[in-house]
Motif scaffolding. Structure first.
Motif, PDB file in Angstrom:
ATOM      1  N   GLY A   1      -7.139  14.768   2.059  1.00  0.00           N
ATOM      2  CA  GLY A   1      -6.791  13.519   1.258  1.00  0.00           C
ATOM      3  C   GLY A   1      -5.302  12.993   1.354  1.00  0.00           C
ATOM      4  O   GLY A   1      -4.433  13.976   1.922  1.00  0.00           O
ATOM      5  N   ILE A   2      -4.957  11.808   1.182  1.00  0.00           N
ATOM      6  CA  ILE A   2      -3.772  11.237   1.671  1.00  0.00           C
ATOM      7  C   ILE A   2      -2.731  11.947   0.620  1.00  0.00           C
ATOM      8  O   ILE A   2      -1.624  12.182   0.814  1.00  0.00           O
ATOM      9  CB  ILE A   2      -3.609   9.918   1.612  1.00  0.00           C
ATOM     10  CG1 ILE A   2      -4.832   9.242   2.806  1.00  0.00           C
ATOM     11  CG2 ILE A   2      -2.328   9.285   1.595  1.00  0.00           C
ATOM     12  CD1 ILE A   2      -4.393   9.746   4.187  1.00  0.00           C
TER      13      ILE A   2
ATOM     14  N   LEU B   1      -5.853   5.399 -13.997  1.00  0.00           N
ATOM     15  CA  LEU B   1      -6.140   6.954 -13.916  1.00  0.00           C
ATOM     16  C   LEU B   1      -4.955   7.984 -13.472  1.00  0.00           C
ATOM     17  O   LEU B   1      -5.017   9.186 -13.686  1.00  0.00           O
ATOM     18  CB  LEU B   1      -7.404   6.942 -12.731  1.00  0.00           C
ATOM     19  CG  LEU B   1      -8.617   6.503 -13.125  1.00  0.00           C
ATOM     20  CD1 LEU B   1      -9.645   6.462 -11.999  1.00  0.00           C
ATOM     21  CD2 LEU B   1      -9.125   7.208 -14.243  1.00  0.00           C
ATOM     22  N   ALA B   2      -3.746   7.330 -13.158  1.00  0.00           N
ATOM     23  CA  ALA B   2      -2.629   8.115 -12.627  1.00  0.00           C
ATOM     24  C   ALA B   2      -2.382   9.227 -13.651  1.00  0.00           C
ATOM     25  O   ALA B   2      -2.195   8.825 -14.672  1.00  0.00           O
ATOM     26  CB  ALA B   2      -1.717   7.001 -12.131  1.00  0.00           C
TER      27      ALA B   2
ATOM     28  N   VAL C   1      -3.764  24.056 -12.851  1.00  0.00           N
ATOM     29  CA  VAL C   1      -4.689  23.637 -11.759  1.00  0.00           C
ATOM     30  C   VAL C   1      -4.587  22.110 -11.738  1.00  0.00           C
ATOM     31  O   VAL C   1      -4.630  21.540 -12.942  1.00  0.00           O
ATOM     32  CB  VAL C   1      -6.181  24.020 -12.100  1.00  0.00           C
ATOM     33  CG1 VAL C   1      -7.135  23.512 -10.990  1.00  0.00           C
ATOM     34  CG2 VAL C   1      -6.178  25.838 -12.073  1.00  0.00           C
ATOM     35  N   PHE C   2      -4.687  21.504 -10.618  1.00  0.00           N
ATOM     36  CA  PHE C   2      -4.802  19.959 -10.890  1.00  0.00           C
ATOM     37  C   PHE C   2      -5.567  19.302  -9.548  1.00  0.00           C
ATOM     38  O   PHE C   2      -5.765  20.019  -8.345  1.00  0.00           O
ATOM     39  CB  PHE C   2      -3.247  19.340 -10.664  1.00  0.00           C
ATOM     40  CG  PHE C   2      -2.349  19.642  -9.505  1.00  0.00           C
ATOM     41  CD1 PHE C   2      -1.666  20.918  -9.439  1.00  0.00           C
ATOM     42  CD2 PHE C   2      -2.253  18.648  -8.585  1.00  0.00           C
ATOM     43  CE1 PHE C   2      -0.931  21.285  -8.261  1.00  0.00           C
ATOM     44  CE2 PHE C   2      -1.249  19.014  -7.300  1.00  0.00           C
ATOM     45  CZ  PHE C   2      -0.721  20.286  -7.586  1.00  0.00           C
ATOM     46  N   MET C   3      -5.880  17.952  -9.750  1.00  0.00           N
ATOM     47  CA  MET C   3      -6.611  17.440  -8.804  1.00  0.00           C
ATOM     48  C   MET C   3      -5.758  16.427  -8.227  1.00  0.00           C
ATOM     49  O   MET C   3      -4.818  15.957  -8.794  1.00  0.00           O
ATOM     50  CB  MET C   3      -7.750  16.827  -9.265  1.00  0.00           C
ATOM     51  CG  MET C   3      -7.856  16.027 -10.431  1.00  0.00           C
ATOM     52  SD  MET C   3      -9.607  15.913 -11.325  1.00  0.00           S
ATOM     53  CE  MET C   3      -9.960  14.394 -10.575  1.00  0.00           C
ATOM     54  N   THR C   4      -6.094  15.791  -6.967  1.00  0.00           N
ATOM     55  CA  THR C   4      -5.295  14.761  -6.250  1.00  0.00           C
ATOM     56  C   THR C   4      -6.145  13.920  -5.826  1.00  0.00           C
ATOM     57  O   THR C   4      -7.191  14.155  -5.142  1.00  0.00           O
ATOM     58  CB  THR C   4      -4.428  15.143  -5.197  1.00  0.00           C
ATOM     59  OG1 THR C   4      -5.080  15.985  -4.050  1.00  0.00           O
ATOM     60  CG2 THR C   4      -3.138  16.338  -5.726  1.00  0.00           C
ATOM     61  N   ASN C   5      -5.811  12.479  -5.840  1.00  0.00           N
ATOM     62  CA  ASN C   5      -6.448  11.552  -4.988  1.00  0.00           C
ATOM     63  C   ASN C   5      -5.494  10.186  -4.925  1.00  0.00           C
ATOM     64  O   ASN C   5      -4.235  10.433  -5.734  1.00  0.00           O
ATOM     65  CB  ASN C   5      -7.785  11.043  -5.295  1.00  0.00           C
ATOM     66  CG  ASN C   5      -8.323  10.373  -6.430  1.00  0.00           C
ATOM     67  OD1 ASN C   5      -7.361   9.461  -6.854  1.00  0.00           O
ATOM     68  ND2 ASN C   5      -9.352  10.474  -6.915  1.00  0.00           N
ATOM     69  N   SER C   6      -5.834   9.421  -4.296  1.00  0.00           N
ATOM     70  CA  SER C   6      -4.674   8.086  -4.144  1.00  0.00           C
ATOM     71  C   SER C   6      -4.434   7.440  -5.321  1.00  0.00           C
ATOM     72  O   SER C   6      -3.549   6.849  -5.604  1.00  0.00           O
ATOM     73  CB  SER C   6      -4.983   7.261  -2.984  1.00  0.00           C
ATOM     74  OG  SER C   6      -4.998   7.907  -1.615  1.00  0.00           O
ATOM     75  N   LEU C   7      -5.549   7.482  -6.387  1.00  0.00           N
ATOM     76  CA  LEU C   7      -5.465   6.729  -7.647  1.00  0.00           C
ATOM     77  C   LEU C   7      -4.899   7.843  -8.829  1.00  0.00           C
ATOM     78  O   LEU C   7      -4.464   7.174  -9.752  1.00  0.00           O
ATOM     79  CB  LEU C   7      -6.606   5.917  -8.005  1.00  0.00           C
ATOM     80  CG  LEU C   7      -7.032   4.731  -6.942  1.00  0.00           C
ATOM     81  CD1 LEU C   7      -8.476   4.153  -7.203  1.00  0.00           C
ATOM     82  CD2 LEU C   7      -6.204   3.998  -6.335  1.00  0.00           C
TER      83      LEU C   7
ATOM     84  N   ILE D   1       0.859  -1.052   0.068  1.00  0.00           N
ATOM     85  CA  ILE D   1       0.118   0.037   0.195  1.00  0.00           C
ATOM     86  C   ILE D   1       0.796   1.355   0.182  1.00  0.00           C
ATOM     87  O   ILE D   1       1.682   1.385   0.653  1.00  0.00           O
ATOM     88  CB  ILE D   1      -0.715  -0.014   1.341  1.00  0.00           C
ATOM     89  CG1 ILE D   1      -1.864  -1.235   1.209  1.00  0.00           C
ATOM     90  CG2 ILE D   1      -1.517   1.253   1.530  1.00  0.00           C
ATOM     91  CD1 ILE D   1      -3.060  -0.996   0.285  1.00  0.00           C
ATOM     92  N   ALA D   2       0.816   2.170  -0.788  1.00  0.00           N
ATOM     93  CA  ALA D   2       1.324   3.433  -0.922  1.00  0.00           C
ATOM     94  C   ALA D   2       0.809   4.354   0.233  1.00  0.00           C
ATOM     95  O   ALA D   2      -0.472   4.291   0.258  1.00  0.00           O
ATOM     96  CB  ALA D   2       1.239   3.870  -2.424  1.00  0.00           C
TER      97      ALA D   2
END
Lengths: 291, 291
Positions: A201-202, A118-119, A234-240, A42-43
């Motif tokens: 968010g992580i 999706l990365a 502009v960017f979005m982040t999530n774990s995937l 797990i990252a």
């Protein structure tokens, strides 16, 4: 696909013995977590467990961190590369809203093997009329009550967009349905603070750390919608999705990615490689964020 | 206690075969309904089924009304007098937020036998800082994401109150955590419309009908908080509390019940007696709303 429920492995999710009085099912009384698995690991494992434990504390029940960690690890080992979702509820309760005095939480996990498709992928956002409700403690938690994000994403997809963009009830920038939003502007890295109604968010936390490490001026600060249009990126982040450039909000195009976003993406890949192994992380290609 | 899942009866809720990929459990993607059972019959049965079907339509899946009705009836017959909760989810789906193209909804019910102890009982409300989010379609549905009401009720109880009072994001009167709010003023019966972020409650609908029938001027209209203090009477409604006088919001006392509220309560008892039988409804005592 296998699932893990309260420490026990089941070959399939479809008919697992479950308590229909579970408050997660009846009232959305629980939280979940989605993590990236690479090479069976797990990252940002500790950060995920930390946030999950803090969320359970906020709701007033205790996470069994040892069981949660072991369950995550088992689901990650089984998937090798993909994602792991861990769900924790307050467990069963008597009729009505009042929680039991001595909750016995329910913990289960499932994985979804596959390369992290999706990365870094660019996204166009649809501005949903649903506001993120920053007056609710739930806005800072990944609770099971996820219907706003489901409805907004459905509408975004029907209109040909990739994700939904949420303002909060004050009309300021909040987040996307499944992740956080960042602005790069004149060497500053900016994102709304939790008080604006966003999940800590992580990937968001990692990006804040890495932004400081690469010399950006980092601030959690309320953002007016106009800040998106004035941004260098502009960017979005999530774990995937990790860091994903936002190309447009509605019909309005935004500044594409830039060299700072490329550096953030590379630094994030480095960090993940250090945790999950260089070979396992080689499927991540930060070049996708190039302008 | 028995439960009914997709048409099958189980003696206990504790270990029923359930799909852990159910979107009701994972994402709060579903709705529920709580009804009053008297003498083995559901009060306002058709209205409950109608609202449930409309809610499923809004979410984009179809309620099996026949199965829902039969399940409610079975749970009511088993309880005789008490309450019945029916839950409908979109059913299982693939990983992520996007719903399946061909949803197969999950439907289950449980009952709680016992005399309707909450009916007509006076309540003191605690003004929660959590706002009801009228920008979300979920605000008009009894969705499984019920955590705001759970958290607000918990805080209300800790402070010695009976229920939580919600404003919406505009600062206007919305509802209580588990019911609607009404104001009586100079012969008018007023309650906020659904657009203010409130559930179209079954008891609310019945009270609007009965208000017209007994000659009150009835209107669904936005209400400022000051309207509560200026009222001749303030009361809350839900399917188990029926019409319940609100004695105070926070430390501020409100006008008690009055003759119009008594007439509404009596009319409601009459209506329920006509549906469930006079003997069964005799446990309802509208005298509790006397000034």
């Amino acid at each position: 696909m296998p699932v893990w429920l309260n420490g026990e492995r089941f070959e399939a999710a479809a008919a697992v013995p479950f308590d229909l009085a579970d408050r997660g099912l009846l009232l959305g009384d629980g939280v979940f977590d989605t993590a990236l698995a690479l090479g069976g690991r797990i990252a940002f494992r500790d950060a995920h467990l930390e946030r999950l434990a803090a969320a359970c504390d906020t709701l007033g029940f205790r996470l069994d961190r040892d069981l949660a960690g072991r369950t995550m690890d088992a689901a990650a080992a089984d998937a090798s590369t993909g994602s792991v979702r861990l769900t924790v509820t307050r467990g069963a309760g008597p009729r009505g809203l009042a929680p039991p005095d001595d909750p016995r939480p329910t913990l289960f996990a499932a994985n979804a093997p596959g390369r992290p498709a999706l990365a870094f992928r660019r996204a166009r956002l649809w501005p949903t009329p649903i506001r993120r409700n920053e007056t609710s403690p739930a806005a800072n938690l990944k609770t099971l009550g996820y219907l706003d994000a489901v409805l907004a994403l459905g509408e975004a997809k029907r209109r040909g967009f990739d994700e939904a963009f949420f303002l909060n009830t004050k009309g300021r920038v909040a987040s996307v349905g499944t992740g956080n939003l960042f602005v790069l502007k004149d060497g500053a890295l900016l994102t709304p603070p939790p008080a604006e109604g966003v999940l800590p968010g992580i990937a968001r936390g990692a990006v804040l750390d890495l932004g400081r490490a690469i010399g950006l001026r980092v601030a959690e600060t309320p953002l007016e919608p106009a800040a998106l249009h004035a941004a260098d990126a502009v960017f979005m982040t999530n774990s995937l999705r990790l860091v994903a450039p936002v190309e447009a909000v509605g019909e309005r195009r935004l500044a594409g990615a830039g060299p700072e976003l490329r550096r953030l993406a590379e630094a994030l890949c480095e960090r993940i490689a250090a945790e999950c192994g260089r070979d396992a992380a080689s499927c991540l290609r930060p070049a996708d964020v190039d302008p």
